[in-house]
Scaffold this motif. Structure first.
Motif, short mmCIF file in Angstrom:
data_model
loop_
_atom_site.label_atom_id
_atom_site.label_comp_id
_atom_site.label_asym_id
_atom_site.label_seq_id
_atom_site.Cartn_x
_atom_site.Cartn_y
_atom_site.Cartn_z
N GLN A 126 8.67 1.76 -6.09
CA GLN A 126 7.66 1.70 -7.15
C GLN A 126 6.25 1.68 -6.58
O GLN A 126 5.36 0.98 -7.07
CB GLN A 126 7.91 0.48 -8.05
N GLU A 127 6.07 2.49 -5.53
CA GLU A 127 4.74 2.64 -4.93
C GLU A 127 4.21 4.02 -5.31
O GLU A 127 4.71 5.05 -4.82
CB GLU A 127 4.82 2.50 -3.41
N TRP A 128 3.23 4.06 -6.20
CA TRP A 128 2.70 5.31 -6.73
C TRP A 128 1.26 5.47 -6.23
O TRP A 128 0.41 4.65 -6.52
CB TRP A 128 2.76 5.31 -8.25
N LYS A 129 1.03 6.54 -5.50
CA LYS A 129 -0.27 6.75 -4.87
C LYS A 129 -0.98 7.96 -5.49
O LYS A 129 -0.36 8.97 -5.82
CB LYS A 129 -0.09 7.01 -3.36
N ILE B 238 1.59 7.19 0.86
CA ILE B 238 2.39 8.21 0.20
C ILE B 238 3.26 7.57 -0.89
O ILE B 238 3.82 6.48 -0.71
CB ILE B 238 3.30 8.94 1.22
N THR B 239 3.40 8.25 -1.99
CA THR B 239 4.23 7.78 -3.10
C THR B 239 5.68 7.59 -2.66
O THR B 239 6.27 8.48 -2.03
CB THR B 239 4.17 8.77 -4.27
N THR B 240 6.25 6.43 -3.01
CA THR B 240 7.65 6.13 -2.72
C THR B 240 8.29 5.55 -3.98
O THR B 240 8.23 4.33 -4.21
CB THR B 240 7.77 5.13 -1.56
N PRO B 241 8.89 6.39 -4.82
CA PRO B 241 9.41 5.92 -6.11
C PRO B 241 10.41 4.77 -6.02
O PRO B 241 10.38 3.86 -6.85
CB PRO B 241 10.06 7.18 -6.70
N ARG B 242 11.30 4.79 -5.02
CA ARG B 242 12.33 3.75 -4.95
C ARG B 242 11.72 2.37 -4.74
O ARG B 242 12.34 1.35 -5.04
CB ARG B 242 13.33 4.07 -3.83
#
Length: 421
Positions: A235-238, A229-233
């Motif tokens: 910087q993990e963009w899925k 799952i994307t986690t902006p804080r």
């Protein structure tokens, strides 16, 4: 049958009028895509698209009434008579955003999708918001002609794998889609186990167990390109099927889906009206928006219990019964009106809430020192003006085995409202 909290829509009076679903609607769905835009003072709504879906999967009873007021309502009026023929209450992520400090400085857009029965004749539709003072504002008033060529009417063939994991014997069941998010093809066996675990846990709760034959649950398995799952804080963009993301409103554990049009595109052609999304993450997080969706990290311990909590928000419109001073969305209320959620009160009109369930000697408010009193009127957080029913409830703590008496009763009344004549 007797309903405790029925509220007729705020405009107009229905009197003794009662309609049959077939009087005004076809057995089809009208999907309405809107954009909500604004700031903490000014809000607008705009219609973006309309689509006809071949089957109606929502309620066919009580179409002209709501059981809960909600933070907003979509109201449909017969254009020829101006008679209210369908109404649905809802909440939105946009309305939460308007309460934040940042909304005082800038405007923002949010997607919203409403599924309503397909009308036989021309109708007028109103999009209504209720503000913090419980004042109703009509954000949009538009006409829909079922013959309009702008309504997309070519049905989409859905090739996403589905499995019915709970069958119903009811003629008009409450239809829930449990949707995979962030699962690759090779991870779908894990999702299936999680979906079944959630359903088993849901029907362990007394109100849902009592009426489990009135629910149909289907597991929907869109394959995501990326796992997780994307986690902006971080910087993990899925690249995932529903584009769910943590860090909503800069809250680490607030997991939401802001691309709701794509979510409904994924579900097109599948029988559903309520949505539960199981996210492939080991990070604690989730969210539930009334009559929109519930989403929860499915790889955490006790995820099924927490998902039931989020479903309490999205299905039954129940409020959180835990409060923290640091919450961005800390609930507060004015004492001159009652919040619409059935498990919280401002004591402005407590007769309409759970007073009938209290023992005669129950002090109002009730102090937390009374450990042996399962039901009372407990202060939610010092100074916030909100009181809750008890010390143990699924809407308060993950350790609770069930919803409290008040929440269970509210759920039961809503199930009956959806399914009984």
């Amino acid at each position: 049958m007797r309903f405790l909290f029925i509220l007729v829509a705020f405009i107009g009076s229905l009197g003794a009028f009662s309609q049959s679903f077939a009087d005004y609607f076809e057995n089809k769905t009208l999907r309405l895509d809107y954009t909500f835009e604004g700031d903490h003072i000014h809000q607008t709504a705009a219609l973006e698209a309309m689509k006809m879906i071949p089957e109606w999967n929502g309620r066919k009873v009580n179409p002209e009434q709501v059981l809960l007021q909600g933070n907003g309502q979509i109201q449909m009026y017969d254009a020829a008579t101006n008679r209210l023929i369908y109404v649905e209450s809802y909440s939105t992520l946009f309305q939460e955003w308007t309460t934040l400090e940042v909304a005082k400085k800038t405007q923002k857009k949010f997607e919203n999708v409403f599924l309503v029965p397909f009308p036989k004749q021309k109708v007028n539709i109103k999009i209504v918001f209720f503000d913090k003072a419980n004042t109703a504002h009509v954000l949009l008033n538009h006409t829909v002609d079922p013959k309009d060529t702008n309504i997309q009417k070519e049905p989409k063939k859905n090739e996403i794998e589905t499995i019915i994991i709970h069958k119903s014997s009811h003629p008009n069941p409450i239809k829930i889609a449990v949707v995979a998010e962030g699962y690759s093809k090779k991870e779908m066996k894990t999702f299936k186990r999680k979906a079944n675990a959630f359903v088993r846990q849901l029907f362990k709760h007394s109100a849902f167990k009592k009426y489990q034959e009135r629910f149909q649950v289907i597991a929907v398995m869109p394959v995501s390109i990326d796992s997780g799952i994307t986690t902006p804080r971080k910087q993990e963009w899925k690249n995932t099927a529903l584009q769910a993301s943590f860090d909503t409103f800069d809250m680490d554990r607030y997991l939401t889906i802001q691309h709701v049009r794509e979510m409904h595109n994924v579900l097109e052609g599948i029988p559903y009206h309520h949505i539960v999304v199981l996210a492939n993450s080991e990070v604690y997080g989730g969210g539930g928006i009334y009559n929109s969706y519930a989403v929860m990290s499915a790889q955490i311990k006790k995820f099924a219990r927490v998902t039931v909590h989020e479903f309490g928000h999205s299905f039954a419109g129940l409020a959180d019964e835990y409060f923290y001073p640091s919450d961005h969305l800390q609930q507060t209320t004015k004492n001159n009106f009652e919040p619409w959620e059935q498990n919280i009160t401002s004591l402005a009109n407590f007769e309409t809430k759970w007073k009938r369930f209290l023992k005669k000697d129950t002090p109002i408010p009730t102090t937390y020192t009374e450990k042996n009193r399962p039901l009372g009127v407990y202060e939610g957080l010092k100074g916030n003006g909100i009181y809750i029913p008890g010390q143990v409830c699924r809407m308060k703590t993950n350790g609770a085995k069930d919803f409290c008496t008040v929440c269970s009763h509210a759920i039961e009344q809503l199930i009956l409202f959806y399914t009984e004549e």
